[in-house]
Motif scaffolding. Structure first.
Motif, PDB file in Angstrom:
ATOM      1  N   ASN A 356       0.803  -1.222   0.000  1.00 32.44           N
ATOM      2  CA  ASN A 356       0.000   0.000   0.000  1.00 32.44           C
ATOM      3  C   ASN A 356       0.835   1.271   0.000  1.00 32.44           C
ATOM      4  OD1 ASN A 356      -2.759  -1.166   0.152  1.00 32.44           O
ATOM      5  ND2 ASN A 356      -1.978  -2.045   2.040  1.00 32.44           N
ATOM      6  N   GLU A 357       1.895   1.294   0.788  1.00 31.18           N
ATOM      7  CA  GLU A 357       2.704   2.512   0.861  1.00 31.18           C
ATOM      8  C   GLU A 357       3.395   2.795  -0.475  1.00 31.18           C
ATOM      9  OE1 GLU A 357       2.620   4.711   3.293  1.00 31.18           O
ATOM     10  OE2 GLU A 357       1.096   3.357   4.125  1.00 31.18           O
ATOM     11  N   HIS A 358       3.863   1.757  -1.132  1.00 28.75           N
ATOM     12  CA  HIS A 358       4.507   1.955  -2.434  1.00 28.75           C
ATOM     13  C   HIS A 358       3.493   2.461  -3.461  1.00 28.75           C
ATOM     14  CE1 HIS A 358       7.385   1.460  -5.654  1.00 28.75           C
ATOM     15  NE2 HIS A 358       6.531   0.675  -6.313  1.00 28.75           N
ATOM     16  N   LEU A 359       2.299   1.890  -3.431  1.00 26.89           N
ATOM     17  CA  LEU A 359       1.260   2.320  -4.371  1.00 26.89           C
ATOM     18  C   LEU A 359       0.835   3.764  -4.110  1.00 26.89           C
ATOM     19  CD1 LEU A 359      -0.861  -0.956  -4.412  1.00 26.89           C
ATOM     20  CD2 LEU A 359       0.529  -0.054  -6.292  1.00 26.89           C
ATOM     21  N   LYS A 360       0.778   4.154  -2.838  1.00 30.73           N
ATOM     22  CA  LYS A 360       0.471   5.550  -2.514  1.00 30.73           C
ATOM     23  C   LYS A 360       1.538   6.479  -3.078  1.00 30.73           C
ATOM     24  CE  LYS A 360      -1.959   4.815   1.898  1.00 30.73           C
ATOM     25  NZ  LYS A 360      -1.921   5.092   3.358  1.00 30.73           N
ATOM     26  N   GLN A 363       1.204   7.055  -6.751  1.00 26.30           N
ATOM     27  CA  GLN A 363       0.126   8.001  -7.054  1.00 26.30           C
ATOM     28  C   GLN A 363       0.584   9.435  -6.825  1.00 26.30           C
ATOM     29  OE1 GLN A 363      -3.975   7.055  -5.949  1.00 26.30           O
ATOM     30  NE2 GLN A 363      -4.100   9.023  -4.886  1.00 26.30           N
ATOM     31  N   GLU A 364       1.271   9.665  -5.707  1.00 27.78           N
ATOM     32  CA  GLU A 364       1.757  11.018  -5.411  1.00 27.78           C
ATOM     33  C   GLU A 364       2.744  11.502  -6.474  1.00 27.78           C
ATOM     34  OE1 GLU A 364       0.815  13.131  -2.534  1.00 27.78           O
ATOM     35  OE2 GLU A 364      -0.770  11.710  -3.072  1.00 27.78           O
ATOM     36  N   GLU A 365       3.497  10.569  -7.028  1.00 26.30           N
ATOM     37  CA  GLU A 365       4.474  10.930  -8.067  1.00 26.30           C
ATOM     38  C   GLU A 365       3.844  11.064  -9.447  1.00 26.30           C
ATOM     39  OE1 GLU A 365       7.198   7.713  -7.765  1.00 26.30           O
ATOM     40  OE2 GLU A 365       8.193   8.471  -5.940  1.00 26.30           O
ATOM     41  N   GLY A 366       2.579  10.704  -9.543  1.00 27.42           N
ATOM     42  CA  GLY A 366       1.912  10.754 -10.837  1.00 27.42           C
ATOM     43  C   GLY A 366       2.262   9.592 -11.739  1.00 27.42           C
ATOM     44  N   ASN A 367       2.816   8.529 -11.182  1.00 23.31           N
ATOM     45  CA  ASN A 367       3.199   7.359 -11.963  1.00 23.31           C
ATOM     46  C   ASN A 367       2.009   6.401 -12.021  1.00 23.31           C
ATOM     47  OD1 ASN A 367       4.360   5.170 -13.198  1.00 23.31           O
ATOM     48  ND2 ASN A 367       6.239   5.222 -11.983  1.00 23.31           N
TER      49      ASN A 367
END
Length: 418
Positions: A356-360, A363-367
């Motif tokens: 979950n933390e990696h996926l968040k 998202q924050e990076e726009g990837n």
């Protein structure tokens, strides 16, 4: 390969992403699911003057073996619990009291009428939750209770709700874990109302009177459950989501979200994070609506997985009370409990095994490319091997082996009932 060997191999896939599988399983053990008793007897209850279902409640099917006594219902629950990993709770409605054949109206129910349930819960190390019952009663025949224009009828249901909260408090004191006492009412109109405000004013006043009676929150937690529409209240429901969301916030009560009580295009998973910004705690009734609030047995579908993900990724497992609410009389009722509850736990495990933390961060990076790719790839990670190991470690059947036990129970117990 054995379950243990499969588990060790599967762990490697998750550990590559920094997921501590053993820690995830330990965390999962701490999450109780409140299992609803009414799946076992089609919401009949044990009142001496038992009445037909009403208030927008309906159960379809006539599968043999329905529980008709408290002892049968508790026996069936014990069987289901023996097939479900973890330590859980049982959710009761007011109609499940035991009065030794005496007619006790709902505004007169007392803790003593639930002593057998408490003794049973103590023996099995279970918590109990509670619900006042606002349906299947002559004073609810027109579909109105706490919002009824007749003060005498309103007062009856106010007394019933207060009595229910006292029973919840009794559960909490006796069992050492607070009961969640949830208020849901059927109040509404079949056709377009000429006045939406006045019934809501009456409901607000009724709730104010109910909560003016102090109940120790150490032992009982008050919650309230909205609905979009129901049978006989298709056009207007007094206790809408907006009504209860506002009332709960203003009065420091829990707002309970039922997955079947919203428009078919709304999903509760999308509401959890928004609600948690303004509510310290929430409650859920997890069901499965098919076209409408039809309370099908919970399956491991996209929405259930999303609910699990929202609870885990937002660190909300200790902030949201998870209960179930479905009833299917067309299949084996013990199997229905087992399927639905195991699926709820599977959804939580699936979420705990997601990076979950990696996926968040993606998202924050726009990837969004990598985010979507990984979210899809994890759907086919060896989740099943982890689940089988968890079941084995918790002393319940892995895979579909539980079904053999249900079939044997049906043969030796359920088929003997009239």
């Amino acid at each position: 390969m054995t379950i243990q060997e499969n588990y060790q191999e599967a762990k490697k896939h998750y550990e590559k992403w920094g997921i501590d599988v053993d820690a995830a399983l330990e965390q999962l053990k701490q999450v109780p699911i409140s299992i609803h008793c009414w799946q076992g007897d089609d919401i009949g209850g044990f009142e001496a003057d038992q009445q037909e279902l009403s208030g927008g409640i309906d159960v379809t099917g006539n599968y043999p073996g329905k529980a008709t006594t408290p002892e049968e219902l508790r026996s069936d629950l014990e069987k289901a619990l023996s097939l479900i990993p973890g330590k859980h709770r049982i959710n009761l409605h007011a109609i499940y009291g035991e009065t030794d054949g005496k007619v006790v109206d709902r505004d007169e129910i007392k803790p003593e009428h639930f002593k057998n349930w408490v003794d049973w819960a103590k023996n099995h190390d279970l918590g109990l939750d509670f619900n006042p019952t606002f349906f299947s009663h002559s004073k609810a025949d027109d579909g109105l209770t706490l919002a009824h224009p007749d003060k005498e009828i309103r007062d009856f249901w106010i007394r019933h709700t207060i009595a229910s909260r006292r029973i919840g408090e009794y559960f909490g004191k006796e069992l050492g874990t607070p009961a969640l006492t949830n208020i849901w009412i059927p109040d509404g109109y079949k056709d377009i109302p000429s006045d939406r405000l006045t019934p809501r004013k009456r409901l607000k006043d009724s709730l104010d009177e109910v909560f003016s009676v102090e109940i120790d929150e150490k032992y009982n937690v008050d919650a309230m459950e909205s609905k979009l529409f129901g049978i006989g209240s298709e056009a207007y429901v007094v206790g809408s989501h907006e009504f209860y969301m506002g009332y709960a916030l203003k009065n420091n009560k829990l707002c309970l979200l039922d997955t079947g009580h919203y428009h078919p295009t709304e999903v509760v998973s999308n509401k959890i994070s928004a609600m948690l910004l303004y509510n310290d705690k929430l409650a859920l009734h997890v069901s499965r609506p098919v076209r409408w609030d039809s309370d099908h047995v919970v399956i491991l579908d996209d929405e259930l997985r999303e609910i699990g993900l929202e609870l885990v990724r937002n660190d909300a497992l200790d902030k949201v009370s998870i209960g179930l609410d479905f009833f299917d009389a067309s299949i084996n009722r013990v199997a229905a409990w087992t399927i639905g509850t195991r699926n709820m736990i599977k959804a939580l495990l699936y979420a705990l095994l997601t990076p979950n933390e990696h996926l968040k961060q993606l998202q924050e990076e726009g990837n969004f490319t990598e985010r979507l790719a990984l979210m899809e790839e994890f759907k086919t990670y060896p989740f099943g091997a982890i689940w089988d190991y968890y079941c084995e470690q918790m002393g319940v059947p892995a895979k579909e082996a539980w079904l053999d036990e249900v079939n044997e129970y049906e043969k030796t117990v359920l088929s003997q009932r009239k």
